[in-house]
Motif scaffolding. Structure first.
Motif, PDB file in Angstrom:
ATOM      1  N   VAL A  30       0.879  -1.168   0.000  1.00  0.00           N
ATOM      2  CA  VAL A  30       0.000   0.000   0.000  1.00  0.00           C
ATOM      3  C   VAL A  30       0.912   1.212   0.000  1.00  0.00           C
ATOM      4  CG1 VAL A  30      -1.705   1.280   1.346  1.00  0.00           C
ATOM      5  CG2 VAL A  30      -1.817  -1.209   1.251  1.00  0.00           C
ATOM      6  N   ASP A  31       0.617   2.157  -0.858  1.00  0.00           N
ATOM      7  CA  ASP A  31       1.389   3.390  -0.899  1.00  0.00           C
ATOM      8  C   ASP A  31       0.902   4.279   0.249  1.00  0.00           C
ATOM      9  OD1 ASP A  31       2.601   5.805  -1.407  1.00  0.00           O
ATOM     10  OD2 ASP A  31       1.766   6.046  -3.415  1.00  0.00           O
ATOM     11  N   PRO A  32       1.699   4.452   1.302  1.00  0.00           N
ATOM     12  CA  PRO A  32       1.247   5.220   2.462  1.00  0.00           C
ATOM     13  C   PRO A  32       0.836   6.652   2.132  1.00  0.00           C
ATOM     14  CG  PRO A  32       3.275   4.041   2.970  1.00  0.00           C
ATOM     15  CD  PRO A  32       3.040   3.900   1.496  1.00  0.00           C
ATOM     16  N   GLU A  70      -3.700  10.372   1.467  1.00  0.00           N
ATOM     17  CA  GLU A  70      -4.399  11.315   0.589  1.00  0.00           C
ATOM     18  C   GLU A  70      -5.893  10.982   0.460  1.00  0.00           C
ATOM     19  OE1 GLU A  70      -4.468  11.916  -4.189  1.00  0.00           O
ATOM     20  OE2 GLU A  70      -2.491  11.752  -3.258  1.00  0.00           O
ATOM     21  N   VAL A  71      -6.229   9.710   0.319  1.00  0.00           N
ATOM     22  CA  VAL A  71      -7.616   9.338   0.013  1.00  0.00           C
ATOM     23  C   VAL A  71      -8.458   8.993   1.234  1.00  0.00           C
ATOM     24  CG1 VAL A  71      -6.996   8.553  -2.298  1.00  0.00           C
ATOM     25  CG2 VAL A  71      -7.121   6.893  -0.434  1.00  0.00           C
ATOM     26  N   THR A  72      -7.834   8.674   2.352  1.00  0.00           N
ATOM     27  CA  THR A  72      -8.591   8.222   3.520  1.00  0.00           C
ATOM     28  C   THR A  72      -9.551   9.271   4.079  1.00  0.00           C
ATOM     29  OG1 THR A  72      -6.899   6.608   4.085  1.00  0.00           O
ATOM     30  CG2 THR A  72      -8.371   7.261   5.853  1.00  0.00           C
ATOM     31  N   VAL A  85       0.739   5.679   7.910  1.00  0.00           N
ATOM     32  CA  VAL A  85       0.862   6.758   6.929  1.00  0.00           C
ATOM     33  C   VAL A  85       1.919   7.735   7.435  1.00  0.00           C
ATOM     34  CG1 VAL A  85      -1.513   6.539   6.084  1.00  0.00           C
ATOM     35  CG2 VAL A  85      -1.031   8.142   7.916  1.00  0.00           C
ATOM     36  N   PRO A  86       2.543   8.466   6.522  1.00  0.00           N
ATOM     37  CA  PRO A  86       3.613   9.382   6.959  1.00  0.00           C
ATOM     38  C   PRO A  86       3.073  10.549   7.768  1.00  0.00           C
ATOM     39  CG  PRO A  86       3.206   9.562   4.579  1.00  0.00           C
ATOM     40  CD  PRO A  86       2.348   8.466   5.077  1.00  0.00           C
ATOM     41  N   LYS A  87       3.925  11.015   8.673  1.00  0.00           N
ATOM     42  CA  LYS A  87       3.558  12.192   9.476  1.00  0.00           C
ATOM     43  C   LYS A  87       3.511  13.413   8.563  1.00  0.00           C
ATOM     44  CE  LYS A  87       5.441  10.462  13.797  1.00  0.00           C
ATOM     45  NZ  LYS A  87       4.223   9.822  14.193  1.00  0.00           N
ATOM     46  N   GLU A  88       2.640  14.343   8.916  1.00  0.00           N
ATOM     47  CA  GLU A  88       2.536  15.575   8.128  1.00  0.00           C
ATOM     48  C   GLU A  88       3.785  16.419   8.323  1.00  0.00           C
ATOM     49  OE1 GLU A  88      -2.051  16.689   7.567  1.00  0.00           O
ATOM     50  OE2 GLU A  88      -1.302  17.015   9.594  1.00  0.00           O
ATOM     51  N   ASP A  89       4.194  17.115   7.276  1.00  0.00           N
ATOM     52  CA  ASP A  89       5.389  17.978   7.350  1.00  0.00           C
ATOM     53  C   ASP A  89       5.095  19.244   8.090  1.00  0.00           C
ATOM     54  OD1 ASP A  89       6.949  16.169   5.926  1.00  0.00           O
ATOM     55  OD2 ASP A  89       6.243  16.961   4.017  1.00  0.00           O
TER      56      ASP A  89
END
Length: 151
Positions: A101-103, A108-110, A147-151
């Motif tokens: 799964v592309d994190p 983005e879509v969740t 999922v990656p943390k927000e910047d």
């Protein structure tokens, strides 16, 4: 030549089901379209989807036409439960399993998917409540490292 065993028949039927599933997933509405895509005669293709044995050359053409990894048909005939596509997707009876799964895409879509689902299944919730739930859900996914943390 000895008649095929029930075991072999089951493998041929599983392969036929997986190939039919792939044809439909590719938007090919009939067996003739599947045959054309794979460079097979319609009769040979009908045999494959009918669970009959064909030559290894025919299976190889089908693998190329449908984007299966080389040898995938033989693996099912030898007892495998799935076919792996060139892109790593695993085709199982009734569905597909992606290698990964592309994190970033998931992140983005969740929120939109959660918002849509909540508005359909809990219409009494306000948009603010739905956004709060989606925000909390995304924060938990970030905390878990999904999922990656927000910047």
């Amino acid at each position: 030549m000895a008649p095929p065993s029930d075991h072999t028949d089951r493998h041929l039927q599983k392969l036929a089901a997986l190939i039919t599933q792939r044809r439909v997933a590719l938007g090919l509405t009939n067996k003739e379209a599947g045959a054309a895509r794979c460079g097979l005669s319609p009769m040979t293709y009908r045999k494959i989807e009918g669970g009959e044995r064909v030559t290894d050359t025919s299976y190889a053409k089908l693998e190329i036409g449908y984007g299966f990894r080389p040898g995938a048909c033989r693996e099912v005939l030898d007892g495998a439960d799935s076919i792996t596509l060139e892109d790593g997707t695993e085709l199982i009876e009734g569905g597909q399993i992606r290698d990964h799964v592309d994190p970033a895409r998931l992140a983005e879509v969740t929120p939109g998917a959660l918002t849509k689902s909540a508005s359909l299944h809990a219409p009494e919730l306000t948009l603010g409540q739905i956004e709060s739930i989606a925000g909390g859900f995304m924060e938990e996914l970030r905390r878990l490292g999904v999922v990656p943390k927000e910047d």
